[in-house]
Enzyme design. Structure first.
Site, PDB file in Angstrom:
ATOM      1  N   ARG A  78       0.856  -1.183   0.000  1.00  0.00           N
ATOM      2  CA  ARG A  78       0.000   0.000   0.000  1.00  0.00           C
ATOM      3  C   ARG A  78       0.894   1.236   0.000  1.00  0.00           C
ATOM      4  NH1 ARG A  78      -2.856   3.172   4.709  1.00  0.00           N
ATOM      5  NH2 ARG A  78      -3.936   4.635   3.357  1.00  0.00           N
ATOM      6  N   HIS A 122      -3.296  10.926   0.279  1.00  0.00           N
ATOM      7  CA  HIS A 122      -2.775  10.792   1.645  1.00  0.00           C
ATOM      8  C   HIS A 122      -2.218  12.165   2.037  1.00  0.00           C
ATOM      9  CE1 HIS A 122      -1.135   7.675   4.686  1.00  0.00           C
ATOM     10  NE2 HIS A 122      -0.836   8.870   5.190  1.00  0.00           N
ATOM     11  N   GLU A 167      -7.502   8.350   5.919  1.00  0.00           N
ATOM     12  CA  GLU A 167      -7.787   9.010   7.192  1.00  0.00           C
ATOM     13  C   GLU A 167      -8.355  10.425   7.057  1.00  0.00           C
ATOM     14  OE1 GLU A 167      -4.266   8.735   9.639  1.00  0.00           O
ATOM     15  OE2 GLU A 167      -4.378   6.558   9.735  1.00  0.00           O
ATOM     16  N   ASN A 293      -7.399   1.638   9.820  1.00  0.00           N
ATOM     17  CA  ASN A 293      -6.097   1.942  10.419  1.00  0.00           C
ATOM     18  C   ASN A 293      -6.315   1.991  11.919  1.00  0.00           C
ATOM     19  OD1 ASN A 293      -5.497   2.355   7.737  1.00  0.00           O
ATOM     20  ND2 ASN A 293      -5.017   4.519   7.931  1.00  0.00           N
ATOM     21  N   TYR A 295      -4.564   2.133  15.760  1.00  0.00           N
ATOM     22  CA  TYR A 295      -3.387   2.342  16.607  1.00  0.00           C
ATOM     23  C   TYR A 295      -3.709   2.186  18.092  1.00  0.00           C
ATOM     24  CZ  TYR A 295      -0.918   3.667  12.426  1.00  0.00           C
ATOM     25  OH  TYR A 295      -0.320   3.616  11.186  1.00  0.00           O
ATOM     26  N   GLU A 354      -3.491  -0.114   8.058  1.00  0.00           N
ATOM     27  CA  GLU A 354      -2.358   0.355   8.875  1.00  0.00           C
ATOM     28  C   GLU A 354      -2.481  -0.217  10.280  1.00  0.00           C
ATOM     29  OE1 GLU A 354      -1.517   4.574   9.147  1.00  0.00           O
ATOM     30  OE2 GLU A 354      -1.987   4.853   7.023  1.00  0.00           O
TER      31      GLU A 354
HETATM   32  O1  IFM Z   1       2.369   8.108   9.662  1.00  0.00           O
HETATM   33  C1  IFM Z   1       0.997   8.068   9.857  1.00  0.00           C
HETATM   34  C2  IFM Z   1       0.277   7.828   8.547  1.00  0.00           C
HETATM   35  O2  IFM Z   1       0.586   8.794   7.600  1.00  0.00           O
HETATM   36  C3  IFM Z   1      -1.209   7.844   8.761  1.00  0.00           C
HETATM   37  N1  IFM Z   1      -1.604   6.970   9.833  1.00  0.00           N
HETATM   38  C4  IFM Z   1      -0.876   7.041  11.069  1.00  0.00           C
HETATM   39  C5  IFM Z   1       0.621   6.965  10.809  1.00  0.00           C
HETATM   40  C6  IFM Z   1       1.386   7.057  12.133  1.00  0.00           C
HETATM   41  O3  IFM Z   1       1.136   8.265  12.756  1.00  0.00           O
END
Ligand code: IFM
Length: 453
Positions: A78, A122, A167, A293, A295, A354
């Site tokens: 990706r 992006h 995002e 994505n 985290y 992600e």
């Molecule tokens: O680096 C970023 C990415 O560009 C978008 N998602 C989160 C990542 C980590 O912060």
């Protein structure tokens, strides 16, 4: 308890990157300026005054980076396409050299058996479009669809699936509401027309891609939201945050309607941005996949500052990444099962586009291995519970330009980059991920299935 090797046959393994974070070469081959070139030139905007002007020099070193990906045994890669390389002013004539770069990249990936998964946006909007209002200007959505069609016409014969936006939540809130990212606007909730126009751009681009027989996904940063206490005030604050972070960007695409925005103090027509028929354009019932994505979860309490409808709190008693993000692998399971409950049959298959962490470790990155391994175990549990997840793209292949944090402080890569020499050195997590993919594939093959085409 399922582990990562229980993920199904055909599950796709990948890595993710983004153009401005790795490419460099910002003035080469006719690329126009983007909002990130402008923003990084602002004094104090980026830690240590770093920029993405060189970043990982991937524009020149992509053969080496593809060799690293090949070494991992990936199914997919990706990456994002820099709109200002394709249309330097965001509209009008195509820059042939810019398109040729991605054409070569796609061919080079395919030559080693890696399927390209491009993201069209992006965050690196052509500066000329920002000068005309950026995503606050409705016209940007139409320019985006035009750009999507240009790129799809060139690469669509070899690239089966596309991600429209990355995002939009982060781009809207960090870029337009809080001014932490480009374009650096501080509009607070009045930034939300930028969200609507990105979603409109998604809908228009998705139609252009579907017309060409291509698959479409949308990637967002999603978070399971938990109230700090069971009190009604904390629950209301958590619901308001969930609306802003998650539902605002997913409900219109999957359900064809916005959630109630009253708790955010935002009118239904998002300050006049929503016009009749827009939601029909944004609603994408044929969306081929939702890119998630993930985290960390978000813990929310009732506001102490009357200016906002919520307070965001840390999650104590868990490890934290170098960024200070809490590590909660089970949050991924809660997020994905929550999506299935919320959207039911409207939820398309999920791809993890992600997941990863920044650490202060050098090459012996055991924190990262533990992070990835725990999240993949949580993912396997989620899949065993019946959620349809088709692939996992870790963030990121290489250390790169981490937006407001610059180049050195937040390293997310499986591969270390010495930014002075551009030397790439695989970290321990690189070998770990390579072996994980190989073992999973061998196990699936032994069970009589083939994992990748
Ligand atoms: O680096 C970023 C990415 O560009 C978008 N998602 C989160 C990542 C980590 O912060």
């Amino acid at each position: 308890m399922p582990d990562r090797y229980d993920l199904p046959a055909g599950f796709r393994w990948g890595v993710a990157t983004a153009a401005y974070q790795i490419e460099g070469a910002v003035d080469e081959d006719g690329r126009g300026p983007s909002v990130w070139d402008t923003f990084t030139a602002r004094s104090g905007a980026i830690r240590d005054g770093h920029t993405g002007a060189v970043a990982c020099d991937h524009y020149h070193r992509h053969p080496e980076d593809i060799a690293l990906m090949h070494g991992l045994g990936l199914d997919g890669y990706r990456f994002s396409i820099a709109w200002p390389r394709i249309q330097p002013t965001g509209a009008g004539p195509v820059n042939a050299a810019g398109l040729a770069f991605y054409d070569r990249l796609v061919d080079d990936l395919l030559a080693v058996g890696i399927t390209p998964l491009p993201t069209l946006f992006h965050w690196d909007l052509p500066q000329a479009l920002e000068d005309a209002g950026g995503w606050l200007n409705r016209d940007t959505a139409y320019r985006f669809a035009e750009y999507a069609a240009i790129v799809a016409d060139r690469l669509g014969d070899r690239v089966p699936a596309w991600i429209t936006l990355n995002e939009p939540f982060v781009h809207t809130v960090y870029g337009y509401a809080m001014g932490i990212h480009a374009p650096g606007r501080t509009l607070m909730f009045e930034a939300l027309p930028a969200a609507h126009h990105q979603l409109l751009g998604h809908g228009l681009a998705a139609a252009a891609l579907h017309e060409r027989g291509l698959e479409v996904m949308l990637s967002n940063n999603l978070t399971p939201v938990e109230p700090a206490t069971p009190s009604p005030a904390d629950a209301a604050a958590a619901a308001a945050y969930d609306t802003l972070h998650n539902r605002l960007f997913t409900d219109p695409v999957l359900l064809g309607r916005y959630p109630d925005l009253a708790a955010l103090g935002v009118p239904d027509d998002i300050f006049g941005a929503v016009r009749p028929g827009d939601l029909d354009l944004i609603h994408t019932p044929g969306l081929d996949g939702l890119g998630v994505n993930y985290y960390n979860p978000t813990r929310v309490a009732a506001p102490t500052d009357p200016g906002l409808p919520f307070d965001l709190l840390d999650i104590p008693d868990v490890p934290h990444t170098a960024f200070g993000w809490p590590v909660v692998p089970d949050g991924l399971r809660r997020l994905l099962t929550g999506l299935r409950i919320r959207y039911g049959t409207a939820l398309p298959p999920i791809t993890m586009t992600e997941n990863g962490c920044s650490t202060t470790e050098d090459l012996d990155d055991t924190f990262r291995i533990d992070y990835l391994s725990a999240h993949l175990d949580a993912l396997a549990t989620t899949v065993a519970e019946g959620v349809d997840v088709r692939g996992y793209y870790t963030w990121s292949l290489i250390d790169n330009f981490e937006w407001a944090e610059g180049l050195f402080s937040q390293r997310f890569g499986l591969v270390h980059v010495d930014f002075a020499t551009q030397r790439r050195t695989p970290k321990a997590s690189y070998a770990w991920y390579r072996d994980l993919i190989a073992v999973h594939r061998a196990r699936c093959a032994k069970e009589g299935s083939v994992t990748s085409p």
